[in-house]
Write a protein that holds these residues in place. Structure first.
Motif, PDB file in Angstrom:
ATOM      1  N   LYS A   1    -130.335  25.069  50.891  1.00  0.00           N
ATOM      2  CA  LYS A   1    -129.251  24.446  52.540  1.00  0.00           C
ATOM      3  C   LYS A   1    -128.577  25.562  52.185  1.00  0.00           C
ATOM      4  O   LYS A   1    -128.726  26.498  51.522  1.00  0.00           O
ATOM      5  CB  LYS A   1    -128.374  23.449  51.700  1.00  0.00           C
ATOM      6  N   VAL A   2    -128.293  25.543  54.119  1.00  0.00           N
ATOM      7  CA  VAL A   2    -127.156  27.123  54.368  1.00  0.00           C
ATOM      8  C   VAL A   2    -125.878  26.687  53.362  1.00  0.00           C
ATOM      9  O   VAL A   2    -125.971  28.060  52.679  1.00  0.00           O
ATOM     10  CB  VAL A   2    -127.402  26.950  56.011  1.00  0.00           C
ATOM     11  N   MET A   3    -125.267  26.307  53.036  1.00  0.00           N
ATOM     12  CA  MET A   3    -124.185  26.122  52.163  1.00  0.00           C
ATOM     13  C   MET A   3    -124.479  27.039  50.872  1.00  0.00           C
ATOM     14  O   MET A   3    -123.596  27.700  50.637  1.00  0.00           O
ATOM     15  CB  MET A   3    -123.875  24.812  51.462  1.00  0.00           C
ATOM     16  N   ASP A   4    -125.854  26.875  50.358  1.00  0.00           N
ATOM     17  CA  ASP A   4    -126.257  26.937  49.579  1.00  0.00           C
ATOM     18  C   ASP A   4    -126.040  28.933  49.543  1.00  0.00           C
ATOM     19  O   ASP A   4    -125.533  29.810  48.287  1.00  0.00           O
ATOM     20  CB  ASP A   4    -127.124  26.827  48.654  1.00  0.00           C
ATOM     21  N   THR A   5    -126.404  29.163  50.610  1.00  0.00           N
ATOM     22  CA  THR A   5    -126.584  30.240  50.490  1.00  0.00           C
ATOM     23  C   THR A   5    -125.234  31.447  50.916  1.00  0.00           C
ATOM     24  O   THR A   5    -124.658  32.404  50.519  1.00  0.00           O
ATOM     25  CB  THR A   5    -127.382  31.507  51.503  1.00  0.00           C
ATOM     26  N   TYR A   6    -124.719  30.526  51.934  1.00  0.00           N
ATOM     27  CA  TYR A   6    -123.093  30.863  52.603  1.00  0.00           C
ATOM     28  C   TYR A   6    -122.075  31.208  50.913  1.00  0.00           C
ATOM     29  O   TYR A   6    -121.488  31.369  51.066  1.00  0.00           O
ATOM     30  CB  TYR A   6    -122.685  29.943  53.226  1.00  0.00           C
ATOM     31  N   ALA A   7    -122.317  30.309  49.660  1.00  0.00           N
ATOM     32  CA  ALA A   7    -121.053  30.301  48.835  1.00  0.00           C
ATOM     33  C   ALA A   7    -121.469  31.641  48.211  1.00  0.00           C
ATOM     34  O   ALA A   7    -120.744  31.695  47.039  1.00  0.00           O
ATOM     35  CB  ALA A   7    -122.312  29.144  47.872  1.00  0.00           C
ATOM     36  N   ILE A   8    -122.389  32.525  47.926  1.00  0.00           N
ATOM     37  CA  ILE A   8    -123.025  33.605  47.025  1.00  0.00           C
ATOM     38  C   ILE A   8    -121.624  34.670  47.215  1.00  0.00           C
ATOM     39  O   ILE A   8    -121.197  35.196  46.861  1.00  0.00           O
ATOM     40  CB  ILE A   8    -124.339  34.239  47.533  1.00  0.00           C
TER      41      ILE A   8
END
Length: 373
Positions: free
Chosen positions: A172-179
């Motif tokens: 998910k895009v959210m997983d990459t954003y969270a980093i």
């Protein structure tokens, strides 16, 4: 590492020397970033103008809202200060009344080109002349700035590498954003700054042909060229690093477009050296894309300056024939975009050296290293 106090003093001295050569009696700066560059003071205007007046032969003057007077009292920088009451005030207490009292008798007063138009509109008694002193000075980075920029570049590179490591079909895009959110919180705990910005996310192929779109955070990675975009600003300095990658085997057409982007990148870097014109970069990159029949697939210039912000001078594009110089820091991002397929863009933060360039951000660039399965 040089101290902040000494760095600010040297920046001011450079500007004052330039004002003497230009025979200016004073120089007015109103841009928030430019004021931070000379003072390391953060603020938000909230309608109220902040005016920094630099003289060629005496200490600077701050004209600030009365509300902010205590905020602008710092020990590491020597200046005079006056204040006005509010965004509009009684006659004699407006910012333009105060500014006019100081500068109306001067023969010639400069104002940086990004200054607010209202500054000159409300002070007709002052003999104004527009200048580009700060823009030009900020383009050439000091050792102090280069150390800061490398620090941010290293963190930016690390986040891109972490993003590539977790990216696969269905991520998910959210997983990459969270980093980046996690890294940003860690940096904020170490060094509080109102200017901290840590943006990182993958634009899946259905968004990557529109680099300034905003992908749905719940969308997932799949076929086609995905682009990870990392834009960081820490301790007042910026860096960017971006990579095009695949989580499924690319088609022959996608491989071709990836290599076309890489060829343009190679041409860009071969010509990134002192003495070449900034416009040469776009001329060479666009010339190659035109030969490949890709002129209608270009959406933006191939590079721009990086420093206090992710976008500043020099612009590496037509219309800017200024010569590239050692210690400029720029982005390297020639790119092509295809609707219903995706975009192809690597981006790095690069330092122009005496003989060429040095990449400040690091991440895989070759296709075989960017097919993540």
């Amino acid at each position: 590492m040089q101290t902040l106090e000494k760095e600010l003093k040297e920046r001011l001295t450079i500007l004052q020397d330039n004002l003497k050569q230009a025979e200016l009696d004073a120089y007015v700066i109103t841009n928030q970033e430019d004021i931070w560059y000379f003072t390391n003071i953060n603020y938000k205007p909230e309608q109220r103008p902040f005016i920094f007046v630099v003289y060629p032969d005496k200490k600077p003057l701050f004209i600030v809202p009365q509300l902010e007077a205590d905020h602008f009292t710092v020990s590491y920088f020597d200046y005079d200060m006056d204040n006005y009451f509010d965004v509009t005030s009684k006659s004699g207490q407006n910012w333009y009344d105060v500014l006019t009292r100081y500068l109306a008798s001067s023969a010639k007063v400069g104002i940086e080109s990004n200054g607010e138009l209202l500054i000159t509109k409300f002070t007709p008694e002052i003999n104004w002349e527009t200048g580009f002193f700060i823009q030009n000075q900020r383009m050439i980075k000091s050792d102090y700035e280069l150390e800061k920029l490398q620090y941010v570049s290293n963190i930016c590179s690390n986040v891109v590498q972490q993003t590539l490591e977790i990216s696969h079909v269905g991520t998910k895009v959210m997983d990459t954003y969270a980093i980046a959110m996690k890294v940003g919180a860690e940096e904020l705990a170490k060094h509080f700054s109102l200017e901290n910005r840590t943006i990182n996310a993958v634009w899946p192929a259905k968004y990557s042909f529109m680099p300034h779109s905003i992908p749905d955070v719940n969308s997932t990675l799949g076929a086609g060229p995905n682009i990870d975009i990392a834009l960081f600003n820490l301790q007042g300095y910026a860096a960017e690093c971006e990579r095009t990658f695949f989580v499924e085997n690319p088609t022959d057409e996608e491989k071709k477009h990836f290599e076309q982007m890489m060829t343009a990148r190679k041409l860009f870097l071969e010509n990134l050296k002192p003495g070449n014109r900034a416009s040469d970069i776009e001329r060479i990159v666009d010339g190659y894309f035109e030969k490949e029949g890709l002129s209608n697939r270009i959406l933006h210039r191939p590079g721009h300056g990086i420093g206090l912000n992710n976008h500043e001078w020099p612009t590496l594009s037509f219309g800017n024939d200024d010569l590239l110089q050692e210690n400029m820091v720029i982005s390297v991002e020639p790119a092509i975009y295809f609707e219903n397929q995706g975009g192809y863009r690597h981006s790095d933060t690069a330092l122009i050296t005496k003989d060429g360039y040095q990449l400040m951000t690091q991440a895989p660039t070759k296709l075989e290293d960017l097919i993540l399965k």
